[in-house]
Write an enzyme that holds these catalytic residues in place. Structure first.
Site, mmCIF file in Angstrom:
data_model
loop_
_atom_site.group_PDB
_atom_site.id
_atom_site.type_symbol
_atom_site.label_atom_id
_atom_site.label_comp_id
_atom_site.label_asym_id
_atom_site.label_seq_id
_atom_site.Cartn_x
_atom_site.Cartn_y
_atom_site.Cartn_z
ATOM 1 N N SER A 177 34.614 -14.262 -7.630
ATOM 2 C CA SER A 177 35.094 -13.722 -8.898
ATOM 3 C C SER A 177 34.383 -14.393 -10.075
ATOM 4 O O SER A 177 33.181 -14.210 -10.260
ATOM 5 C CB SER A 177 36.619 -13.884 -8.995
ATOM 6 N N HIS A 294 41.056 -7.657 -10.958
ATOM 7 C CA HIS A 294 40.286 -6.822 -10.036
ATOM 8 C C HIS A 294 41.033 -5.546 -9.664
ATOM 9 O O HIS A 294 40.992 -5.088 -8.522
ATOM 10 C CB HIS A 294 39.886 -7.621 -8.792
#
Length: 398
Positions: A177, A294
């Site tokens: 990430s 996300h």
């Protein structure tokens, strides 16, 4: 060569800034993102370049024992030398932070320089927050993301001192990430100061998106009979029946077989908590995050990040950097500009990424892996995905 390029750029920025250089602090509320974008006007304009089209690799949540027929090694560029003479470096993401991180790195002059530059770029004392906290402040997205990135890059100084060849022999890198931006800075694709400003914009925008809709994330453990797809679908429908507009509930992080992170509206997560047995979920644990990262609930964070990214002169990476979106490595600078913003709203396909990076034919050796930054989470995940690769993995803790 790789580390020398990173180091040379870092110290050139330090000289340009000088010891008294400061960035004025940003204001509060929605003005934060606006002001960050205005500050980003100092970025160099990037030359227009079409991003390479990359087909999404859509996978279902699969469990231990599932046979993967794809040869994932074909999606990774590898040097034709003994793998034992090469290295992979991984960088953690948000959630790996802890109060006190970075304190052990201050004995390395290069690490102190990185924190000093970060303080100037951000306009506040990041090192103090890392070392002293409080935890409630460090855990806030707007502080946590820059803190994890800077601490991870500072950990490279320890790796360079203790294992000089580890960085020079690195042929591939990836980050979870937020860690993907750390990897891009390390690979020379994005300058340190511009990358840190990008992370600041990303963190502020994601925190604001979290405040717009009450949402969250949860880790789920399940067996071969787990019905994760059905669980997310029904939780989303439950939200629709309750009158929630445009709800979302999906797999946000693919970690390892039998373990995923689900994210969505607060009501969707409550529905999942109340129906774990129905979907054969063995365990569900909430994560201490402010929103459903996300997922489509982060959509408003994409534009500010994309706008700032387009103002940066992104370079082709010196080494392969693998994308969270599909696990494949970036082809060039244009590919990065087109692909990286998608990561904010797309699932982190870390499990798939590890298959691509580490899959080998039977009998072949694996590269040595270094996890640089706070925590030991990525090494632990690697053990679940590829135990043989894990045998030669080490942590460079911050």
């Amino acid at each position: 060569m790789l580390f020398r390029v990173f180091h040379r750029r870092l110290h050139r920025i330090l000289r340009l800034l000088g010891t008294d250089a400061k960035v004025p602090p940003v204001s509060s509320g929605t003005e934060k993102v606006k002001e960050l974008l205005e500050n980003a006007a100092t970025f160099e304009d990037i030359k227009s370049s079409d991003a390479n089209d990359v087909n999404d690799w859509a996978t279902l949540p699969y469990v231990a024992g599932t046979y993967i027929t794809r040869d994932q090694s074909k999606k990774a560029a590898r040097p034709k030398i003994d793998p034992r003479e090469t290295n992979v470096i991984l960088f953690p993401g948000q959630g790996a932070q802890y109060v006190g991180m970075g304190s052990k790195l201050l004995k390395f002059p290069g690490a102190r320089d990185i924190f000093a530059l970060a303080n100037d770029v951000l306009g506040y004392d990041l090192l103090k927050i890392c070392i002293e906290g409080p935890k409630s402040k460090l855990d806030q997205t707007k502080y946590c993301q820059p803190a994890v990135m800077v601490t991870s890059l500072a950990a490279l100084e320890q790796l360079r001192e203790e294992r000089p060849n580890a960085i020079e022999n690195c042929f591939a890198t990836a980050g979870f990430s937020l860690g993907e931006l750390t990897a891009l800075v390390f690979a020379g694709a994005i300058p340190f100061d511009k990358g840190l400003r990008l992370v600041q914009i990303r963190a502020e925008a994601m925190q604001l998106a979290s405040q717009q809709t009450k949402s969250g994330m949860a880790t789920v453990l399940f067996g071969a009979d787990g019905r994760i797809g059905d669980a997310c679908k029904e939780a989303k429908n439950w939200c629709i029946e309750k009158g929630i507009e445009n709800p979302d509930c999906r797999v946000a992080n693919y970690l390892y077989p039998g373990c995923k992170v689900l994210a969505g509206n607060e009501e969707a997560l409550k529905y999942l908590e109340a129906n774990t047995k129905r979907f054969n979920i063995r365990r569900l644990k909430r994560l201490p995050v402010s929103g459903a990262f996300h997922t489509d609930l982060m959509q408003t964070a994409v534009e500010p990040f994309s706008t700032a990214l387009r103002k940066i002169k992104v370079e082709d990476p010196i080494i392969n950097v693998h994308s969270n979106v599909d696990g494949k490595y970036y082809k060039n600078a244009g590919h990065i500009v087109g692909q990286l913003p998608k990561q904010i709203v797309r699932p982190v396909k870390w499990e798939q990424l590890l298959h691509i990076m580490y899959e080998r034919k039977q009998g072949e050796h694996f590269p040595r892996t270094f996890e640089c930054g706070p925590g030991k989470g990525l090494k632990a995940i690697l053990k679940q995905v590829n135990a043989k690769a894990w045998d030669s993995a080490l942590n460079v803790e911050a």
